[in-house]
Design an enzyme around this catalytic site. Sequence first.
Site, PDB file in Angstrom:
ATOM      1  N   ASN A 151       0.839  -1.203   0.000  1.00  0.00           N
ATOM      2  CA  ASN A 151       0.000   0.000   0.000  1.00  0.00           C
ATOM      3  C   ASN A 151       0.873   1.251   0.000  1.00  0.00           C
ATOM      4  OD1 ASN A 151      -2.654  -1.025  -0.035  1.00  0.00           O
ATOM      5  ND2 ASN A 151      -2.519  -1.557   2.137  1.00  0.00           N
ATOM      6  N   CYS A 173      -5.148  -7.464  -3.179  1.00  0.00           N
ATOM      7  CA  CYS A 173      -5.684  -7.130  -1.868  1.00  0.00           C
ATOM      8  C   CYS A 173      -6.636  -8.258  -1.487  1.00  0.00           C
ATOM      9  CB  CYS A 173      -6.416  -5.791  -1.960  1.00  0.00           C
ATOM     10  SG  CYS A 173      -7.056  -5.130  -0.408  1.00  0.00           S
ATOM     11  N   HIS A 174      -7.027  -8.322  -0.220  1.00  0.00           N
ATOM     12  CA  HIS A 174      -7.995  -9.365   0.166  1.00  0.00           C
ATOM     13  C   HIS A 174      -9.341  -8.771   0.582  1.00  0.00           C
ATOM     14  CE1 HIS A 174      -5.397  -8.699   3.893  1.00  0.00           C
ATOM     15  NE2 HIS A 174      -6.560  -8.126   4.173  1.00  0.00           N
ATOM     16  N   HIS A 203      -9.880  -0.501  -2.138  1.00  0.00           N
ATOM     17  CA  HIS A 203     -10.431  -0.056  -0.858  1.00  0.00           C
ATOM     18  C   HIS A 203     -11.689   0.786  -1.029  1.00  0.00           C
ATOM     19  CE1 HIS A 203      -6.606  -0.705   1.833  1.00  0.00           C
ATOM     20  NE2 HIS A 203      -6.959  -1.782   1.126  1.00  0.00           N
TER      21      HIS A 203
END
Length: 446
Positions: A151, A173-174, A203
Amino acid sequence: MTQAPKIAFVGAGSTVFAKNLLGDILSFPELAGADIRLFDINQQRLDVTEQVTWRVAQAVGAKPTVVNTTDRARALDGADFVINMIQVGGYEPATVTDFEVPKKYGLRQTIADTLGIGGIMRGLRTIPVLAEMSRDMERLCPGTLHLNYVNPMAMNVWGLARLSPRIATVGLCHSVQGTAAELAHDLGLPVEEIDYLCAGINHMAFYLKFEHRGEDLYPRLLEIAESGRAPEWNRVRYEMLRRLGYFVTESSEHFSEYTPYFIKRDRPDLIERFGVPLDEYPRRCVSQIGGWEELRARLQDPNEPLEVKPSVEYGSLIVHSVMTGQPRVVYGNVMNSPQGGSGKLISNLPDECCVEVPCLVDRQGIQPTRIGRIPPQLAALMATNINVQALTVEALLTGNREHIYHAAMLDPHTSAELDLDQIWALTDDLLRAHGDFIPQGLQAAD
């Protein structure tokens, strides 16, 4: 027989994360003989990860070759895949600086690694390091697939696309698969029975479809939101569902600082009402650092059982699909107008931004899905974050320090709390405090 892949782990001193990915990768029979290169600048942490690698291999019956090195070129040489998990500046001094300096201005944050003044600073110190590493890849492993877990995800992928476009990079990303599991739990349904489509920016992607056996689950999710039954730690996202009609992927603690609505220094009632965990990331870091020695001892103790179970990360699935040709769909962060492609993946977002969309993976690599238009209210909200990302990347590309201040003044949370003089002074203080972590030309003026 599938050829054993050469996989470089960059930032392998992140032992627990590396352990999870190694367990995933080495559990595939076709990948059990992988050539694993562990690279980090911290030899002590690297040695621990190497020991854990051998223990993972033993637990799953794999027989990899393993190289432990502080020489990045050695790790990258001929690598088929580069898995990146570095943190430039670490918790101390960088993360502490990102939190403590803004506090002097009354600006509070929760995670500060993606957007906000903390995310801007992390991008400034991270993208140049990734770009330097990517130039090494161009020389040592030009055909590699770079799997970036670092990030601020969107800024990093965007910056690499401009600074090192010859290296294929996908950001992982998870949050998409992780949030799907959380929502399935809230609804009392098995996540493997949920069918969803998600798109947006990292996000801040939203589920455009969320169904169970053909049934639209949004009415049930809205009922949870309207009835006040949202989990205490997830009130922010359920509130945004009420307002926007769609559920966002990233956690409430993250999302609360991507918008101007939830963290206000003169509204402590909002913090309490929505359960916003201020200073959450430093708390996690302090807890992890405090427990490291005990965890390290357990990981290294041959008499202590080592649990190896599947993680939710996409990395191993991508490696396996590229090596074997088995098709899969994962969610990846890629540029909205892919090189060599025609048109945008998300048509009502800017040409030049990083988006998170479903991607087909097989022997041909990462193939993003064209989504088309997303609901206008979602695109508009994303634009507020994309503006900050764009200006931060532009500052690095042009060497124009003014764009750092522009990014800060357009950040939703920062601009909601501080006036322009305060934003300029805070940015100066942060650039000065980060010193040589900031590229020359962008460092604080004397």
